[in-house]
Scaffold this active site. Structure first.
Site, PDB file in Angstrom:
ATOM      1  N   HIS A 118     -32.304  13.322  54.728  1.00  0.00           N
ATOM      2  CA  HIS A 118     -32.034  13.426  56.161  1.00  0.00           C
ATOM      3  C   HIS A 118     -30.514  13.447  56.400  1.00  0.00           C
ATOM      4  O   HIS A 118     -30.069  13.466  57.542  1.00  0.00           O
ATOM      5  CB  HIS A 118     -32.575  12.202  56.903  1.00  0.00           C
ATOM      6  CG  HIS A 118     -34.067  12.191  57.117  1.00  0.00           C
ATOM      7  ND1 HIS A 118     -34.792  13.312  57.387  1.00  0.00           N
ATOM      8  CD2 HIS A 118     -34.951  11.153  57.135  1.00  0.00           C
ATOM      9  CE1 HIS A 118     -36.073  12.977  57.560  1.00  0.00           C
ATOM     10  NE2 HIS A 118     -36.189  11.678  57.398  1.00  0.00           N
ATOM     11  N   TYR A 206     -40.587  24.531  62.692  1.00  0.00           N
ATOM     12  CA  TYR A 206     -41.897  23.868  62.702  1.00  0.00           C
ATOM     13  C   TYR A 206     -42.915  24.668  63.514  1.00  0.00           C
ATOM     14  O   TYR A 206     -44.020  24.935  63.054  1.00  0.00           O
ATOM     15  CB  TYR A 206     -41.695  22.467  63.279  1.00  0.00           C
ATOM     16  CG  TYR A 206     -42.922  21.595  63.377  1.00  0.00           C
ATOM     17  CD1 TYR A 206     -43.280  20.734  62.341  1.00  0.00           C
ATOM     18  CD2 TYR A 206     -43.694  21.581  64.538  1.00  0.00           C
ATOM     19  CE1 TYR A 206     -44.390  19.905  62.455  1.00  0.00           C
ATOM     20  CE2 TYR A 206     -44.806  20.761  64.653  1.00  0.00           C
ATOM     21  CZ  TYR A 206     -45.144  19.924  63.607  1.00  0.00           C
ATOM     22  OH  TYR A 206     -46.246  19.107  63.732  1.00  0.00           O
TER      23      TYR A 206
HETATM   24  P1  PAP Z   1     -39.981  12.000  58.849  1.00  0.00           P
HETATM   25  O1  PAP Z   1     -38.750  12.841  59.073  1.00  0.00           O
HETATM   26  O2  PAP Z   1     -39.816  10.585  59.284  1.00  0.00           O
HETATM   27  O3  PAP Z   1     -40.540  12.125  57.487  1.00  0.00           O
HETATM   28  P2  PAP Z   1     -41.586  14.073  60.001  1.00  0.00           P
HETATM   29  O4  PAP Z   1     -42.623  14.356  59.004  1.00  0.00           O
HETATM   30  O5  PAP Z   1     -40.447  14.998  60.095  1.00  0.00           O
HETATM   31  O6  PAP Z   1     -41.088  12.570  59.859  1.00  0.00           O
HETATM   32  O7  PAP Z   1     -42.204  14.043  61.446  1.00  0.00           O
HETATM   33  C1  PAP Z   1     -43.469  13.525  61.725  1.00  0.00           C
HETATM   34  C2  PAP Z   1     -44.109  14.511  62.662  1.00  0.00           C
HETATM   35  O8  PAP Z   1     -44.703  15.565  61.896  1.00  0.00           O
HETATM   36  C3  PAP Z   1     -45.216  13.878  63.443  1.00  0.00           C
HETATM   37  O9  PAP Z   1     -45.232  14.571  64.690  1.00  0.00           O
HETATM   38  P3  PAP Z   1     -45.796  13.915  66.042  1.00  0.00           P
HETATM   39  O10 PAP Z   1     -45.165  12.580  66.191  1.00  0.00           O
HETATM   40  O11 PAP Z   1     -45.393  14.884  67.118  1.00  0.00           O
HETATM   41  O12 PAP Z   1     -47.260  13.860  65.872  1.00  0.00           O
HETATM   42  C4  PAP Z   1     -46.424  14.188  62.577  1.00  0.00           C
HETATM   43  O13 PAP Z   1     -47.643  14.110  63.279  1.00  0.00           O
HETATM   44  C5  PAP Z   1     -46.101  15.586  62.123  1.00  0.00           C
HETATM   45  N1  PAP Z   1     -46.762  15.956  60.868  1.00  0.00           N
HETATM   46  C6  PAP Z   1     -46.976  15.181  59.779  1.00  0.00           C
HETATM   47  N2  PAP Z   1     -47.623  15.873  58.832  1.00  0.00           N
HETATM   48  C7  PAP Z   1     -47.819  17.116  59.307  1.00  0.00           C
HETATM   49  C8  PAP Z   1     -48.445  18.280  58.787  1.00  0.00           C
HETATM   50  N3  PAP Z   1     -49.010  18.278  57.583  1.00  0.00           N
HETATM   51  N4  PAP Z   1     -48.459  19.383  59.543  1.00  0.00           N
HETATM   52  C9  PAP Z   1     -47.903  19.396  60.771  1.00  0.00           C
HETATM   53  N5  PAP Z   1     -47.296  18.321  61.320  1.00  0.00           N
HETATM   54  C10 PAP Z   1     -47.255  17.188  60.614  1.00  0.00           C
END
Ligand code: PAP
Length: 312
Positions: A118, A206
């Site tokens: 990050h 995304y």
């Molecule tokens: P991080 O940077 O802390 O690892 P990150 O994975 O970038 O987090 O963000 C989490 C978001 O991605 C969540 O979005 P939301 O809060 O709007 O729901 C999570 O639900 C979403 N997310 C996690 N896994 C997937 C996936 N396989 N496909 C699409 N979106 C996902």
């Protein structure tokens, strides 16, 4: 490290039970990421073939890690035995600034995995830039990132919504204060670096990945040097990877419903389910007032208009 920490400017996050962030190299960082950044800067040596998966928190990291891991290991594991089915994507691909030892161990393998981070571009260890490593950068609509970040950090700190006003979280975010500083600076750093070396950068959005996962997964595979063959495509390998890494599949796996991950020498744990919430585009509409929309859109235009990247 502890003494050094005291020398940095500090900010108390009022909506987060007084959690402290520190300013380092012009970026507000929480303690774990700050220590990890300094350690990585001091010790990490990139190899020219290393590929970096870079993102601002909540920009799509978990999905990108899963897809990259599935692409790279598709010949090692059958789709029904892939470690992603029993291990969090965050365990499969460690973070440079959180799990340096694991990253260094992975570098020794012949089929080395990408390295996730990050970190802002200007904070990356020098060798990442001097080795001209490939960089995949994933980004997401800024309003959805804010909502996602708000819930993640709030839940991690066990603060109910009624005690964590969204307006306060938004104000801090708009002032560039978060666990990883300003989202717009993060994007700008990578975008500006890509201008002089475009062949070394792949930007994934995304929302575009959701609309058209297949072509984006193919772009990702090609960029990281593991393109799909026509035979693989015809046999449904790409479709299977997309399905395995989908939010619906990953969020329903036992490991992602109940597992936890220890961070930073047991300072705190993160329950895997926190990385899976709604994954819905436009959830921000449930949180933003008209004034908030105006404020953030103005900020996006001012800070990122030059990039042509669509973040609204
Ligand atoms: P991080 O940077 O802390 O690892 P990150 O994975 O970038 O987090 O963000 C989490 C978001 O991605 C969540 O979005 P939301 O809060 O709007 O729901 C999570 O639900 C979403 N997310 C996690 N896994 C997937 C996936 N396989 N496909 C699409 N979106 C996902």
């Amino acid at each position: 490290m502890e003494d050094m920490l005291k020398t940095f400017p500090q900010h108390v996050c009022s909506w987060l039970k007084g959690a402290i962030v520190y300013k380092y190299q012009d970026v507000w960082l929480n303690e774990v990421f700050l220590k990890g950044t300094i350690l990585a800067q001091q010790r990490f040596k990139a190899h020219p073939n290393d590929v970096f998966l870079c993102s601002f928190p909540k920009g799509g990291t978990t999905w990108l890690k899963a897809l990259a891991f599935a692409i790279i290991t598709r010949e090692t594991f059958d789709i029904s035995t892939n470690p992603l089915l029993s291990t969090s994507p965050h365990h499969c691909i460690p973070f440079l600034e959180k799990e340096l030892a694991e990253v260094e161990e992975n570098q020794k393998n012949s089929c080395s995995l990408p390295i996730a981070t990050h970190m802002h571009y200007h904070c990356l260890p020098d060798s990442v830039v001097t080795s001209n490593c490939k960089i995949v950068y994933i980004y997401r609509n800024m309003k959805d990132v804010i909502v996602s970040y708000y819930h993640f950090v709030r839940k991690l700190n066990k603060i109910p919504m009624e005690d964590a006003p969204f307006e306060d979280a938004l104000d801090e975010f708009c002032n560039g204060v978060s666990w990883y500083g300003a989202y717009w600076d993060h994007i700008l750093g990578y975008w500006q670096a890509s201008l002089s070396r475009p062949e070394k950068f792949l930007f994934l959005k995304y929302e575009d990945m959701k609309k058209d996962p297949k072509s984006n997964v193919k772009r990702l595979a090609e960029f990281i040097g593991r393109p799909f063959t026509i035979e693989e495509e015809n046999e449904g390998v790409i479709d299977n990877i997309i399905k395995m890494c989908s939010f619906e599949n990953l969020s329903n796996l036992e490991v992602n419903k109940c597992g936890t991950k220890l961070h930073d020498e047991k300072v705190y744990t993160v329950e895997n389910h926190l990385f899976f919430r709604l994954a819905k585009d436009g959830d921000w509409k449930n949180y933003f007032s008209h004034e908030m929309i105006e404020k953030i859109d103005k900020l996006i235009d001012e800070k990122l208009g030059v990039t042509g990247l669509v973040l609204k």
